[in-house]
Design a protein around this motif. Structure first.
Motif, short mmCIF file in Angstrom:
data_model
loop_
_atom_site.label_atom_id
_atom_site.label_comp_id
_atom_site.label_asym_id
_atom_site.label_seq_id
_atom_site.Cartn_x
_atom_site.Cartn_y
_atom_site.Cartn_z
N ASP A 93 73.45 63.03 6.81
CA ASP A 93 72.89 61.75 6.37
C ASP A 93 71.39 61.93 6.19
OD1 ASP A 93 72.04 59.22 5.89
OD2 ASP A 93 72.70 58.37 7.80
N VAL A 94 70.99 62.12 4.93
CA VAL A 94 69.56 62.40 4.67
C VAL A 94 68.73 61.13 4.66
CG1 VAL A 94 69.98 64.57 3.47
CG2 VAL A 94 69.88 62.46 2.15
N ASN A 95 69.37 59.98 4.90
CA ASN A 95 68.62 58.72 4.97
C ASN A 95 68.47 58.20 6.39
OD1 ASN A 95 68.26 58.43 2.11
ND2 ASN A 95 70.46 57.99 1.99
N ALA A 96 69.03 58.93 7.35
CA ALA A 96 68.95 58.48 8.74
C ALA A 96 67.50 58.49 9.22
CB ALA A 96 69.79 59.39 9.63
N ASP A 97 67.17 57.60 10.15
CA ASP A 97 65.81 57.61 10.70
C ASP A 97 65.66 58.78 11.67
OD1 ASP A 97 67.06 56.82 13.01
OD2 ASP A 97 66.42 54.74 12.90
N LEU A 98 64.44 58.98 12.15
CA LEU A 98 64.14 60.17 12.94
C LEU A 98 65.06 60.31 14.16
CD1 LEU A 98 62.22 62.60 13.27
CD2 LEU A 98 60.76 61.14 14.65
N GLU A 99 65.26 59.18 14.84
CA GLU A 99 66.04 59.20 16.07
C GLU A 99 67.48 59.68 15.83
OE1 GLU A 99 66.96 55.86 19.32
OE2 GLU A 99 65.00 55.70 18.34
N ASN A 100 68.03 59.27 14.69
CA ASN A 100 69.43 59.58 14.41
C ASN A 100 69.61 60.77 13.47
OD1 ASN A 100 70.53 57.31 15.89
ND2 ASN A 100 69.53 56.06 14.32
N ARG A 101 68.51 61.42 13.16
CA ARG A 101 68.59 62.51 12.20
C ARG A 101 69.16 63.78 12.84
NH1 ARG A 101 66.63 63.51 6.90
NH2 ARG A 101 66.21 61.30 6.97
N LYS A 102 70.21 64.32 12.19
CA LYS A 102 70.79 65.58 12.65
C LYS A 102 70.42 66.67 11.66
CE LYS A 102 73.76 63.69 15.83
NZ LYS A 102 73.06 62.42 15.95
#
Lengths: 146, 112
Positions: A93-102
């Motif tokens: 998910d390239v739109n996830a915010d920093l906290e949820n970015r994998k």
């Protein structure tokens, strides 16, 4: 003939600059230097996957070929490591915010974005085979579909 | 891959030169870890000399950004080349990082 092949008996991460140099110089000799950026990026990601995942970093047989078929630049990579289908890796998910970015899956995602077509196959005798195509003239030599 | 550093107040300004790929990523991560562990969580990375980045390099940037933001710090990026920018755009990293035209603008944004 346009086709050229490079073979490494025990490819490790240190070999990646050499692999990329092989592809870039092949492109430049054919006046296709404008495709260097997307192709070196895709080849880097694909080779890193083979060395890290198919061989677990221990080194193994690696073959890369560059060819022109019609309007396509075709890069094929063969290895005899564990079967590893890039298509099996979930899209990040390239739109996830920093906290949820994998970070997982990003390499394969970038590789696919840089090329027009990526195909994977496996058979017991031949091992893994990845074929990547870049159609010349698409998106002015940069990214497709943008 | 080369990493040079200087300090401006409590901001560490680091210059990255060369290729940030799977091969060099571990080394860069270690160096950035050392900066963070020394207590500096405000960083400007000058990417003028960065010629190439792969997903391994992006992974390092992301993990370090998470670390410093947790400590009210930031990593600001300056002087990004178009090819690097393209990889950032594809990966959706452009919206995660604060990106500046030049080193001074990035540095001043810490105080401003």
């Amino acid at each position: 003939m346009a086709k050229q092949i490079m073979t490494l008996e025990t490819a490790v991460l240190d070999d990646i600059p050499r692999i990329i140099e092989f592809v870039v110089s092949w492109l430049e000799r054919r006046g296709l230097g404008k495709y260097s950026f997307p192709l070196e990026t895709a080849v880097d990601e694909a080779s890193t996957n083979v060395i890290k995942h198919a061989y677990g970093g221990k080194g193994g047989f690696f073959e890369i070929s560059c060819d022109i078929q019609g309007k396509d630049i075709v890069i094929s990579i063969k290895d005899r490591g564990k079967p590893f289908d890039p298509g099996s890796v979930p899209q990040p998910d390239v739109n996830a915010d920093l906290e949820n970015r994998k970070i997982g899956g990003l390499g394969i995602y970038i590789m696919k974005k840089m090329m027009d077509e990526v195909k994977y196959s496996f058979d017991v005798k031949q091992g893994n085979r990845l074929e990547m195509r870049k159609t010349m003239g698409s998106a002015g030599g940069s990214l497709p579909n943008r | 891959m080369d990493l040079t550093g200087k300090k401006s107040g409590d901001v560490n300004i680091l210059g990255l030169t060369g290729r940030l790929d799977a091969y060099s990523a571990a080394e860069v991560e270690k160096k950035l870890d050392a900066v963070i562990e020394s207590g500096c969580v405000k960083m400007v990375l000058n990417l003028e000399g960065l010629e190439y980045i792969s997903s391994s390099g992006l992974r390092v940037f992301l993990s370090q950004l998470k670390k410093v933001r947790k400590q009210q710090g930031d990593i600001k990026l300056a002087c990004m080349k178009p090819n690097i920018r393209e990889v950032f755009d594809i990966a959706g990293f452009t919206q995660l990082f604060n990106i500046f035209e030049n080193e001074d603008a990035a540095n001043n944004s810490f105080t401003g």
